[in-house]
Enzyme design. Structure first.
Site, PDB file in Angstrom:
ATOM      1  N   GLU A   1       0.836  -1.212   0.000  1.00 53.11           N
ATOM      2  CA  GLU A   1       0.000   0.000   0.000  1.00 53.11           C
ATOM      3  C   GLU A   1       0.869   1.260   0.000  1.00 53.11           C
ATOM      4  O   GLU A   1       0.722   2.160   0.823  1.00 53.11           O
ATOM      5  CB  GLU A   1      -0.959  -0.018   1.189  1.00 53.11           C
TER       6      GLU A   1
ATOM      7  N   GLU B   1      -3.745  -9.212   0.048  1.00 51.35           N
ATOM      8  CA  GLU B   1      -4.356  -8.933   1.350  1.00 51.35           C
ATOM      9  C   GLU B   1      -5.868  -8.855   1.163  1.00 51.35           C
ATOM     10  O   GLU B   1      -6.347  -8.137   0.286  1.00 51.35           O
ATOM     11  CB  GLU B   1      -3.811  -7.623   1.932  1.00 51.35           C
TER      12      GLU B   1
END
Length: 826
Positions: free
Chosen positions: A427, A519
């Protein structure tokens, strides 16, 4: 360079002699090439008001063993600069020191200090000479101490400064200190270098496997050396094959040699049977073996296929993985091999076959265990690049250190057969920009330089812009609908963080690159707590950037699979998608275990997470059994919630089951209905009024009983039950027994609403090193001798000392019958 001109050596610890190599002719014992250096350190935690970043003659020290995490010893503090995201525990600045002796016979050798990880900003001195600094807390490093050592009867003193005072520097609980293992490594001046072997198996069939070996030899002699390098491959203790090469290596030089071998009828590494080989490299000079270096590896063939997902040894395997942070619950971040092994055992029992090391290089022990136990590992390097996520995080060190840290991770980890994917970031804020593409290309080039055998990904959130109708888009470079890194072509796998609505369109959006869900999910639960109306899906908070103002009293979250973070999904929602399509290679769920810090959806007073399928103490939440019913061949019938409610209260009863056509539920012997899963259902439900008594479920296939499960109404708490995961442990000062405490009524039924405070005492050759209930709101210390149970359960962790014998653990609570358990250390 001296570390402190005014520092006077005052507190000497018991010295040890490290690595005395005994020779008998040409036979040398190399078992102590690398020996533990964990015991008998002195530690001091600075008082920032008085110590002023220094130590001196008046400094007070205490003796301890490492790995050590000083933050876990502290008190939870709402004003902690780490914040609730960091677990509301304090960092600070700490010092470690140790005195030791080195045998005179080793004065002609190379003696190094090896740290597997120090969080963070470590600086090291030996006998006053500065060895170096390492900001990254998660990567291992070593220093050659040889030029500065005293040999024989003289003491040596090592000093380690650890600075975790500037916070926040992490989005989760980091821990503080020398939290991984420390070693002394002693070698001949001609030796295999640090992480100096690289084993690959480029061609694998059932008949034979080619094994390519690259070995970096270091010559720290002042003259060139002629040597013979022999690498022998073993399966267990049986020699398989051997290759030999003559070399001449210049003075003070490194040389990398390549050797090729063949293994006939190879035994392949798989998640079901993780078979390992060992390559033993020996360096011989003048008929004398001067160095021996062992490398474990596995032989396997795999690929990520655009249409068929993950293929291992010719077989399609769905990756059923979880993300894991590095802390070990009540043990904090201080690494312990048995604690990691227990976590992996619990996950394996659930059906997990994959681990993502979110979001940093893991402890070497985790990878060793994954090799031995059969997990598909995604090894992740960074949580941020140049742009920071918290004020004092690794982004501040990026320019100077990222290349060195990444290379060291690759060199350290690349022989592990459990690693199948490299992740260069999680991220990353730069992921939507050209700047991110530039960095991604640099990291990809470094990764491929040191290992071309595994695909590269990044955990992107997400690879498609969810603010546009990305689900229905075709890949179009002329548009800006796509994450810049995803569309750059630099990645071998497109890594999705969440965005499960887009998975089925992956092949349209990215027609040239396979899929991996890096994820997923982010569902939330408190073990043993249940809200009414379980079929109501809740997003807590409503949006990630909005403060959460709803929730439950006591900061609880329903353990029905009905609460999700706004960016994620319930457990069932994402698994249904992954399960459906072959081209979806698999998933890594956020998270396998709860972890300290990041208590979404709440803030203070919550201090640990709700994301785990297993709670912080290691007790499974109910959804664990949904995965077990889907991911294993075990026959499962799990009904919940508990059966202690108010008379007349409407209660939703769920059942996870498999290997059956239907489940019938009985209340006090009377049927309340038969339920079957329809279409892609993963559970069945009854909504019934509560009555005291017994719930009984029977699963059937073709009309025949498969399994029965029963829950009874519990009375008042009456007694404590202790159950050890292992009643015999090693007397090595490290091994652990995890003891579960159940609060029972007079009939021996677990009391699912009991929250009694439990006091522990211990006698014999062991100590209590952790207590925990899995309650995310508890502020009781994990290092103590008492703890309050959560919904009928508590955990106490017992550690052996270095003496064998009997350990007696007793649990007591006011008004309850106490219990004692015996653990044997041998």
């Amino acid at each position: 360079m001296k570390y402190l001109n005014n520092f006077i050596q005052t507190l000497a610890i018991l010295g040890i002699t490290v690595l005395v190599v005994s020779c008998n002719g040409n036979k040398t014992d190399f078992s102590s090439r690398k020996v533990t250096f964990n015991n008998d350190w002195s530690f001091h935690l600075n008082d920032s008001l008085n110590d002023k970043d220094t130590i001196g003659t008046s400094t007070k020290w205490r003796t301890l063993n490492v790995p050590h995490d000083w933050s876990i010893e502290g008190k939870f503090d709402e004003k902690s600069p780490a914040g609730y995201g960091g677990g509301s525990l304090t960092g600070g600045l700490g010092w470690y020191k140790k005195t030791f002796k080195v045998a005179a016979a080793d004065s002609s050798k190379v003696t190094s200090i090896v740290f597997d990880g120090v969080y963070k900003n470590s600086e090291v001195w030996i006998n006053g000479y500065y060895l170096g600094k390492r900001p990254n807390g998660y990567i291992g490093f070593q220093y050659d101490m040889s030029p500065y050592l005293n040999y024989g009867d003289k003491n040596n003193e090592i000093i380690v400064k650890v600075d975790n005072s500037k916070q926040p520097n992490s989005r989760w609980y980091s821990g503080s200190g020398i939290f991984r293992n420390v070693w002394i490594e002693t070698t001949d001046r001609l030796h295999v270098g640090q992480w100096g072997t690289y084993v690959t198996t480029p061609k694998v069939t059932a008949e034979k496997a080619s094994v390519n070996l690259e070995t970096t030899i270091q010559n720290q002699n002042a003259v060139s050396k002629n040597a013979i390098v022999t690498t022998t491959i073993f399966k267990d203790d049986t020699k398989v094959t051997s290759v030999t090469q003559n070399i001449t290596i210049a003075a003070n030089a490194n040389q990398t040699i390549k050797q090729n071998a063949q293994v006939d009828s190879p035994v392949l590494w798989s998640v079901e049977k993780p078979e390992l080989y060992t390559a033993v490299t020996e360096i011989t000079v003048d008929d004398k073996i001067v160095d021996q270096y062992k490398t474990n590896f596995g032989i396997r063939d795999f690929k990520f296929d655009f249409n068929k997902g993950f293929i291992l040894n010719g077989k399609q395997v769905k990756i059923k993985g979880v993300c894991m942070h590095h802390d070990l619950g009540p043990l904090g971040s201080a690494i312990n091999t048995r604690a990691i092994e227990r976590q992996l055992e619990i996950l394996k029992e659930m059906g997990v076959n994959g681990i993502r090391t979110s979001h940093n290089p893991p402890a070497p022990e985790l990878l060793d265990l994954c090799d031995k136990m059969g997990f598909i590992v995604m090894d992740e390097a960074f949580d941020m690049w140049k742009q920071t996520k918290t004020k004092y995080d690794y982004g501040n060190d990026w320019d100077k250190w990222h290349k060195k840290d990444l290379i060291d991770q690759l060199l350290r980890d690349r022989n592990h057969p459990s690693i199948f994917v490299w992740s260069i970031g999680n991220e990353i804020p730069e992921q939507w920009s050209d700047a991110g593409v530039t960095i991604a290309k640099e990291l990809a080039a470094i990764t491929r330089q040191y290992d071309k055998t595994r695909p590269l990904t990044a955990a992107m959130n997400p690879p498609v812009n969810m603010n546009i109708d990305a689900v229905t888009l075709q890949f179009d470079k002329a548009k800006t609908y796509f994450n810049a890194i995803a569309k750059s072509g630099v990645l071998d796998l497109i890594g999705y963080n969440y965005a499960h609505q887009t998975y089925e369109y992956h092949q349209k959006n990215f027609p040239n690159t396979p899929f991996i869900a890096t994820e997923t999910t982010s569902a939330l639960e408190t073990r043993g707590h249940y809200d009414a109306k379980s079929d109501e899906i809740k997003k807590w908070p409503v949006r990630w950037d909005l403060k959460f103002t709803e929730g439950n009293p006591g900061n609880t979250v329903s353990a029905y699979d009905q609460v999700q973070a706004p960016w994620g999904s319930t457990h069932e929602a994402t698994w249904k998608v992954i399960k459906k399509h072959d081209f979806l290679s698999g998933m890594y769920i956020w998270t396998g275990f709860d972890y300290i810090g990041e208590p979404t959806p709440y803030e203070w007073p919550s201090v640990s997470s709700y994301f785990g399928i297993v709670d912080l103490a290691g007790f499974p939440k109910d959804v664990y059994y949904m995965y077990q019913s889907e991911w294993t061949d075990k026959t499962v019938l799990h009904i919940f919630p508990h059966w202690n409610w108010k008379v007349g209260q409407t209660v939703d009863v769920w059942a996870y089951y498999n290997n059956a056509d239907e489940v019938e539920l009985f209340l006090n012997g009377k049927s309340v209905g038969v339920r079957s899963k329809k279409q892609d259902d993963l559970h069945v439900m009854w909504r019934i009024p509560y009555q005291h008594g017994t719930l009984k479920a029977i699963s059937r296939k073709n009309g025949k009983t498969v399994l029965e499960s029963e829950i009874k109404t519990a009375g008042n708490p009456a007694a404590l039950k202790l159950t050890a995961d292992r009643s015999t442990i090693k007397a090595d000062g490290n091994d652990l027994s995890f003891v579960t405490v159940d609060i029972l009524d007079a009939n021996g039924t677990l009391v699912p609403t009991a929250n009694n405070e439990i006091n522990f005492s211990i006698s014999g050759n062991g100590k209590i090193v952790g207590v925990c209930s899995g309650d995310p709101v508890s502020h009781e210390p994990y290092k103590g001798s008492k703890h309050t149970a959560l919904n009928g359960k508590c955990l106490v962790i017992v550690q052996s000392d270095n003496k064998g014998g009997r350990i007696e653990l007793t649990a007591q609570a006011n008004g309850l019958k106490s219990n004692t358990i015996v653990i044997t250390a041998e």
